[in-house]
Design a protein around this motif. Sequence first.
Motif, PDB file in Angstrom:
ATOM      1  N   LEU A   1       8.802   8.051  -0.924  1.00  0.00           N
ATOM      2  CA  LEU A   1       8.082   8.769  -2.005  1.00  0.00           C
ATOM      3  C   LEU A   1       7.151   9.651  -1.616  1.00  0.00           C
ATOM      4  O   LEU A   1       6.401  10.857  -2.395  1.00  0.00           O
ATOM      5  CB  LEU A   1       6.697   6.870  -2.423  1.00  0.00           C
ATOM      6  CG  LEU A   1       5.862   7.690  -3.591  1.00  0.00           C
ATOM      7  CD1 LEU A   1       6.421   7.983  -5.000  1.00  0.00           C
ATOM      8  CD2 LEU A   1       4.468   6.528  -3.553  1.00  0.00           C
TER       9      LEU A   1
ATOM     10  N   ALA B   1       7.092  -3.718  -9.042  1.00  0.00           N
ATOM     11  CA  ALA B   1       7.193  -2.722  -9.525  1.00  0.00           C
ATOM     12  C   ALA B   1       6.801  -2.396 -10.755  1.00  0.00           C
ATOM     13  O   ALA B   1       5.804  -1.226 -11.195  1.00  0.00           O
ATOM     14  CB  ALA B   1       8.659  -2.561  -9.558  1.00  0.00           C
ATOM     15  N   TYR B   2       6.648  -3.291 -11.820  1.00  0.00           N
ATOM     16  CA  TYR B   2       6.387  -2.649 -13.622  1.00  0.00           C
ATOM     17  C   TYR B   2       5.624  -4.605 -14.133  1.00  0.00           C
ATOM     18  O   TYR B   2       5.350  -3.924 -15.189  1.00  0.00           O
ATOM     19  CB  TYR B   2       7.738  -3.212 -14.069  1.00  0.00           C
ATOM     20  CG  TYR B   2       8.454  -1.815 -13.623  1.00  0.00           C
ATOM     21  CD1 TYR B   2       8.050  -0.864 -14.578  1.00  0.00           C
ATOM     22  CD2 TYR B   2       9.907  -1.808 -12.919  1.00  0.00           C
ATOM     23  CE1 TYR B   2       8.638   0.651 -13.624  1.00  0.00           C
ATOM     24  CE2 TYR B   2      10.676  -0.951 -12.721  1.00  0.00           C
ATOM     25  CZ  TYR B   2      10.304   0.163 -13.054  1.00  0.00           C
ATOM     26  OH  TYR B   2      10.837   1.203 -12.328  1.00  0.00           O
TER      27      TYR B   2
ATOM     28  N   THR C  20       6.344   4.999  -7.382  1.00  0.00           N
ATOM     29  CA  THR C  20       5.996   3.954  -7.201  1.00  0.00           C
ATOM     30  C   THR C  20       6.707   3.308  -6.227  1.00  0.00           C
ATOM     31  O   THR C  20       8.008   3.756  -6.025  1.00  0.00           O
ATOM     32  CB  THR C  20       5.467   3.044  -7.849  1.00  0.00           C
ATOM     33  OG1 THR C  20       6.201   1.774  -7.923  1.00  0.00           O
ATOM     34  CG2 THR C  20       4.150   3.402  -8.650  1.00  0.00           C
ATOM     35  N   ALA C  21       6.348   3.055  -4.282  1.00  0.00           N
ATOM     36  CA  ALA C  21       6.908   2.366  -3.498  1.00  0.00           C
ATOM     37  C   ALA C  21       7.713   1.449  -3.937  1.00  0.00           C
ATOM     38  O   ALA C  21       8.887   1.297  -3.844  1.00  0.00           O
ATOM     39  CB  ALA C  21       6.329   2.402  -2.568  1.00  0.00           C
TER      40      ALA C  21
ATOM     41  N   LYS D 212       7.141  13.611  -2.864  1.00  0.00           N
ATOM     42  CA  LYS D 212       5.834  14.424  -3.616  1.00  0.00           C
ATOM     43  C   LYS D 212       6.335  15.410  -2.601  1.00  0.00           C
ATOM     44  O   LYS D 212       5.822  16.834  -3.359  1.00  0.00           O
ATOM     45  CB  LYS D 212       5.446  13.699  -3.073  1.00  0.00           C
ATOM     46  CG  LYS D 212       4.254  12.177  -3.885  1.00  0.00           C
ATOM     47  CD  LYS D 212       3.422  11.717  -3.522  1.00  0.00           C
ATOM     48  CE  LYS D 212       2.783  10.652  -4.679  1.00  0.00           C
ATOM     49  NZ  LYS D 212       1.304   9.624  -4.169  1.00  0.00           N
TER      50      LYS D 212
ATOM     51  N   VAL E 238       7.680   3.742   1.087  1.00  0.00           N
ATOM     52  CA  VAL E 238       6.638   4.644   0.690  1.00  0.00           C
ATOM     53  C   VAL E 238       7.003   6.416   1.903  1.00  0.00           C
ATOM     54  O   VAL E 238       6.675   7.239   1.392  1.00  0.00           O
ATOM     55  CB  VAL E 238       5.270   4.066   2.430  1.00  0.00           C
ATOM     56  CG1 VAL E 238       4.065   4.985   2.349  1.00  0.00           C
ATOM     57  CG2 VAL E 238       5.448   3.169   2.044  1.00  0.00           C
TER      58      VAL E 238
ATOM     59  N   ARG F 186       8.694   0.821  -6.973  1.00  0.00           N
ATOM     60  CA  ARG F 186       9.728   1.081  -8.369  1.00  0.00           C
ATOM     61  C   ARG F 186      11.534   1.620  -7.243  1.00  0.00           C
ATOM     62  O   ARG F 186      12.239   1.313  -7.935  1.00  0.00           O
ATOM     63  CB  ARG F 186       9.793   1.846  -9.295  1.00  0.00           C
ATOM     64  CG  ARG F 186       8.295   1.756  -9.863  1.00  0.00           C
ATOM     65  CD  ARG F 186       7.400   2.299 -11.345  1.00  0.00           C
ATOM     66  NE  ARG F 186       6.665   1.510 -12.074  1.00  0.00           N
ATOM     67  CZ  ARG F 186       5.876   1.916 -12.570  1.00  0.00           C
ATOM     68  NH1 ARG F 186       5.616   3.629 -13.049  1.00  0.00           N
ATOM     69  NH2 ARG F 186       5.242   1.473 -13.725  1.00  0.00           N
TER      70      ARG F 186
ATOM     71  N   THR G  78       0.872  -1.434   0.226  1.00  0.00           N
ATOM     72  CA  THR G  78       0.003   0.013   0.172  1.00  0.00           C
ATOM     73  C   THR G  78       1.203   1.401  -0.022  1.00  0.00           C
ATOM     74  O   THR G  78       2.084   0.973   0.626  1.00  0.00           O
ATOM     75  CB  THR G  78      -0.901  -0.002   1.656  1.00  0.00           C
ATOM     76  OG1 THR G  78       0.074  -0.192   2.639  1.00  0.00           O
ATOM     77  CG2 THR G  78      -1.487  -1.041   1.295  1.00  0.00           C
ATOM     78  N   VAL G  79       0.276   2.865  -0.074  1.00  0.00           N
ATOM     79  CA  VAL G  79       0.860   3.298   0.065  1.00  0.00           C
ATOM     80  C   VAL G  79       0.382   4.841   0.417  1.00  0.00           C
ATOM     81  O   VAL G  79      -1.547   4.683   0.136  1.00  0.00           O
ATOM     82  CB  VAL G  79       1.270   4.564  -2.070  1.00  0.00           C
ATOM     83  CG1 VAL G  79       1.762   5.723  -1.477  1.00  0.00           C
ATOM     84  CG2 VAL G  79       1.703   3.433  -2.613  1.00  0.00           C
TER      85      VAL G  79
ATOM     86  N   THR H 147       5.905   8.741 -12.538  1.00  0.00           N
ATOM     87  CA  THR H 147       6.931   7.370 -12.558  1.00  0.00           C
ATOM     88  C   THR H 147       7.004   6.564 -11.125  1.00  0.00           C
ATOM     89  O   THR H 147       7.452   5.638 -11.444  1.00  0.00           O
ATOM     90  CB  THR H 147       8.249   7.569 -13.307  1.00  0.00           C
ATOM     91  OG1 THR H 147       8.719   8.315 -12.500  1.00  0.00           O
ATOM     92  CG2 THR H 147       8.274   8.693 -14.879  1.00  0.00           C
TER      93      THR H 147
END
Length: 341
Positions: free
Chosen positions: A37, A174-175, A60-61, A41, A34, A63, A8-9, A58
């Motif tokens: 990230l 991640a991808y 995310t936690a 931001k 997290v 990545r 989760t983020v 681009t």
Amino acid sequence: MAHILWKTVVPALSIGVALSACTQDGGRYSSNPVDALNQTKAYLEQQEAYAGTQQLATLTAGRIDLGKKLFHDKRLSASGQVACATCHNPSEGYTQNKRSLPAGASQALGGRNAPSLYDVISRRTLFHDGRAASLESQAKGPLLNQREMANTSMEALAVRMRGYRDYERFFSYAYGAPANAGNIAAALAAYQRTLITGPNRFDLWRYQNKASALSPKEVRGYQLFTGKARCSTCHTIGPKSAPFTDEGFHQTGYERTKPEALRGADLGRFAVTGQPADRFAFRTPTLRNIALTAPYMHDGRLQSLHAVVSFFNREQDLQLTGDEQDQLVAFLRALTSAKRP
């Protein structure tokens, strides 16, 4: 180094909370992906000159976590002896304090000093000559440079990474795909975007009106920086924030000071543009956290801030006294952030 796949983020931190965390004495930002990230931001939302909204899209936690694992993994080099963190050591300002030129996979020396990665998300061009316009394209340079990580191609690297079972779930999460040339570079870029630093004592003095944040000696150094020494011409200070770089490329006369056998070996920005005016021009580095990122100049030949100030004093005929040079160095040391990755 343990890594966790986060499911989760959490919502982004408010700018106020992020700044509050930054201004505490000492310490480091959380390495939790997290938190990283959210901190990134908040940092981007504050930026006056370069918001970087496309970069934020681009992130995310997952990545960031993958990029961190790759950044510290020596298996990313052909010899298995060098990681990104070898030359950009987190404990040495994300550069190498003990070496002017980094040693690569075969122990061959690189041609330039390893630039610090602090706040690299804010840089508009990468490398000392600005030849990369994004962190994704920059990441591929060291991976393929035969003096650095010595991979024959990004595709060959991806094949090797797909053979490591511990990476399968990281890339999948991640991808949604196995390792490939694109997502290896993208993950490294994602992690590097989180290497942000908090306010320094100058920021508190200039932008938060905390008069006691700088000593009288440091204030005098600031007055020299923006006046007699003319440093702020290239190391800019804005009305709301201080990037301490104009992101430009300049000839400083440094080439003339090098031993004769070394002169002309590195053409700087000229090698990218082919423009005669760019011969021996190099990107203006930010001075934020500069006291942590010795040695200095593109070849790492100047070992201290005093040596840098002395060089500019001679070459630019600034006529700074010994006391004034000490005051200027004191100000530069005040640009060290209390909170760093």
